[in-house]
Design an enzyme around this catalytic site. Structure first.
Site, PDB file in Angstrom:
ATOM      1  N   LYS A  19       0.836  -1.196   0.000  1.00 35.70           N
ATOM      2  CA  LYS A  19       0.000   0.000   0.000  1.00 35.70           C
ATOM      3  C   LYS A  19       0.874   1.251   0.000  1.00 35.70           C
ATOM      4  O   LYS A  19       1.918   1.294   0.646  1.00 35.70           O
ATOM      5  CB  LYS A  19      -0.922   0.008   1.217  1.00 35.70           C
ATOM      6  CG  LYS A  19      -2.034  -1.026   1.153  1.00 35.70           C
ATOM      7  CD  LYS A  19      -2.976  -0.897   2.332  1.00 35.70           C
ATOM      8  CE  LYS A  19      -4.141  -1.866   2.225  1.00 35.70           C
ATOM      9  NZ  LYS A  19      -5.066  -1.736   3.372  1.00 35.70           N
ATOM     10  N   HIS A  56      -8.453 -13.077   2.426  1.00 34.07           N
ATOM     11  CA  HIS A  56      -7.172 -12.915   3.113  1.00 34.07           C
ATOM     12  C   HIS A  56      -6.927 -13.998   4.162  1.00 34.07           C
ATOM     13  O   HIS A  56      -6.083 -13.821   5.046  1.00 34.07           O
ATOM     14  CB  HIS A  56      -7.110 -11.543   3.801  1.00 34.07           C
ATOM     15  CG  HIS A  56      -6.859 -10.417   2.855  1.00 34.07           C
ATOM     16  ND1 HIS A  56      -5.782 -10.385   1.995  1.00 34.07           N
ATOM     17  CD2 HIS A  56      -7.537  -9.263   2.646  1.00 34.07           C
ATOM     18  CE1 HIS A  56      -5.811  -9.260   1.289  1.00 34.07           C
ATOM     19  NE2 HIS A  56      -6.866  -8.573   1.663  1.00 34.07           N
ATOM     20  N   ARG A  91      -3.327 -14.954   4.674  1.00 30.59           N
ATOM     21  CA  ARG A  91      -2.541 -13.876   5.292  1.00 30.59           C
ATOM     22  C   ARG A  91      -2.825 -13.815   6.795  1.00 30.59           C
ATOM     23  O   ARG A  91      -1.905 -13.695   7.611  1.00 30.59           O
ATOM     24  CB  ARG A  91      -2.890 -12.548   4.623  1.00 30.59           C
ATOM     25  CG  ARG A  91      -2.248 -11.304   5.251  1.00 30.59           C
ATOM     26  CD  ARG A  91      -2.567 -10.098   4.370  1.00 30.59           C
ATOM     27  NE  ARG A  91      -2.342  -8.809   5.015  1.00 30.59           N
ATOM     28  CZ  ARG A  91      -1.163  -8.175   5.020  1.00 30.59           C
ATOM     29  NH1 ARG A  91      -0.106  -8.720   4.444  1.00 30.59           N
ATOM     30  NH2 ARG A  91      -1.044  -6.990   5.596  1.00 30.59           N
ATOM     31  N   HIS A 132       2.569  -3.368   7.452  1.00 29.87           N
ATOM     32  CA  HIS A 132       1.705  -2.428   8.158  1.00 29.87           C
ATOM     33  C   HIS A 132       2.491  -1.159   8.490  1.00 29.87           C
ATOM     34  O   HIS A 132       3.609  -1.235   9.003  1.00 29.87           O
ATOM     35  CB  HIS A 132       1.177  -3.039   9.462  1.00 29.87           C
ATOM     36  CG  HIS A 132       0.156  -4.111   9.243  1.00 29.87           C
ATOM     37  ND1 HIS A 132      -0.156  -5.054  10.204  1.00 29.87           N
ATOM     38  CD2 HIS A 132      -0.633  -4.389   8.176  1.00 29.87           C
ATOM     39  CE1 HIS A 132      -1.089  -5.854   9.735  1.00 29.87           C
ATOM     40  NE2 HIS A 132      -1.397  -5.480   8.513  1.00 29.87           N
ATOM     41  N   TYR A 187      -3.736  -9.018  15.717  1.00 31.69           N
ATOM     42  CA  TYR A 187      -3.481 -10.450  15.629  1.00 31.69           C
ATOM     43  C   TYR A 187      -3.153 -11.053  16.995  1.00 31.69           C
ATOM     44  O   TYR A 187      -3.313 -12.265  17.196  1.00 31.69           O
ATOM     45  CB  TYR A 187      -2.350 -10.726  14.635  1.00 31.69           C
ATOM     46  CG  TYR A 187      -2.795 -10.495  13.209  1.00 31.69           C
ATOM     47  CD1 TYR A 187      -3.640 -11.398  12.568  1.00 31.69           C
ATOM     48  CD2 TYR A 187      -2.386  -9.364  12.506  1.00 31.69           C
ATOM     49  CE1 TYR A 187      -4.069 -11.182  11.271  1.00 31.69           C
ATOM     50  CE2 TYR A 187      -2.805  -9.143  11.203  1.00 31.69           C
ATOM     51  CZ  TYR A 187      -3.648 -10.052  10.597  1.00 31.69           C
ATOM     52  OH  TYR A 187      -4.078  -9.832   9.300  1.00 31.69           O
TER      53      TYR A 187
END
Length: 316
Positions: A190, A262, A265, A288, A297
């Site tokens: 990103k 996802h 992932r 990130h 997570y």
């Protein structure tokens, strides 16, 4: 864009269905929707939801002899207070209003946006869906690696689980991104930010098998830039990958509600934490920008430990 009639069953509570929207407000809504469609390419479903929300607000205001275009902050706050529904519905309405009045502020000099100081609703934080390690093993073993497409699919699944890539990153990988000698990928994430991620020996083995035979078959004598190719010899899409993940998951008995694009992932991140990975290292692997995004997570891992305790502890 055609204006759709709003069914009575979805008319917002508090809006007077008998109150007519003024021609000026209707034209303003149409202009706004045309603009966001052309600038942002929003999906038809999103545009229809925005129309419903804005028209409901316009009717509510018209019933109070007010105009959508000239509404004040007190009007918007009162309207929000008159509505009932889930937090997500409130958030969607606010998003529609903020974008509409932001559009008005750009179009009209001196316009005061009535949504600027209105507090946003707090959204419940949903946890990423992660599969158990045995389920991941079954999913990875599902493709038939004796076939061209099966070998490609196994290589893609192994790579996504081994490297924690986003679906978009996986399907957009160029052939040049892979450095098999060092066992790493250069991934553009990103914001156009590059990062190096390890591939892992098992995933690298399947990728090399795919490159040695299956990819040339799919390329049909051409030199496409993409690492993973479709049956047409072109780069894969997110939808193609999601379709194959879903198909293999159902094939090995994983329920559809537990599958997401996802899922590999999310499982990558959760399993690394379960096995003692450092949160900062995981942040870099996932790409990130903020550690707070990665920390979710840890909640997934904790929920898994709670379930394990409840299932096996004698006083669980």
């Amino acid at each position: 864009m055609k204006k759709e009639d709003t069914p009575a069953s979805i008319t917002d509570l508090g809006a007077d269905p008998a109150a007519a929207i003024t021609d000026a407000d209707a034209a303003s809504i149409d202009a706004f929707l045309e603009r966001v469609w052309s600038e942002d390419g929003l999906a038809d479903r999103t545009l229809e939801a925005y129309r419903r929300d804005l028209e409901a607000l316009a009717r509510w205001l018209a019933g109070r002899s007010r105009s959508l275009r000239d509404a004040q902050r007190a009007d918007i706050s009162e309207y929000h207070g008159s509505q009932r529904g889930a937090v997500r519905s409130m958030a969607r309405r606010q998003s529609a209003f903020r974008r509409y009045y932001g559009f008005r502020a750009r179009e009209q000099a001196g316009f005061e946006d009535p949504t600027l100081l209105i507090e946003r609703p707090r959204m419940p934080r949903s946890l990423p869906k992660a599969l158990a390690e045995r389920e991941i093993e079954a999913l990875l073993n599902a493709p038939d690696t004796d076939s061209t497409l099966g070998l490609r699919d196994r290589a893609m699944l192994e790579l996504m689980y081994a490297s924690g890539l986003r679906v978009s990153e996986l399907v957009e990988l160029p052939l040049s991104a892979l450095n098999p000698r060092q066992g790493v990928l250069r991934v553009t994430g990103k914001g156009g930010k590059d990062r190096l991620v390890p591939v892992g020996e098992l995933a690298l083995g399947y990728i090399e098998r795919y490159l040695a035979g299956a990819r040339a078959v799919l390329a049909k004598g051409r030199q496409p830039a993409a690492l993973f190719l479709s049956k047409r010899g072109e780069g894969m899409t997110r939808q193609m990958f999601w379709t194959l993940v879903k198909r293999y998951a159902l094939q090995v008995g994983i329920q559809a509600k537990r599958i997401s694009p996802h899922v590999l992932r999310h499982s990558f991140a959760t399993h690394l934490l379960n096995h003692g990975a450092d949160l900062r290292a995981l942040q870099m692997l996932l790409g990130h920008s903020a550690l707070s995004t990665t920390q979710i997570y840890t909640l997934v891992a904790k929920e898994g430990l709670k379930r394990l305790h409840a299932q096996h502890h004698p006083r669980g």
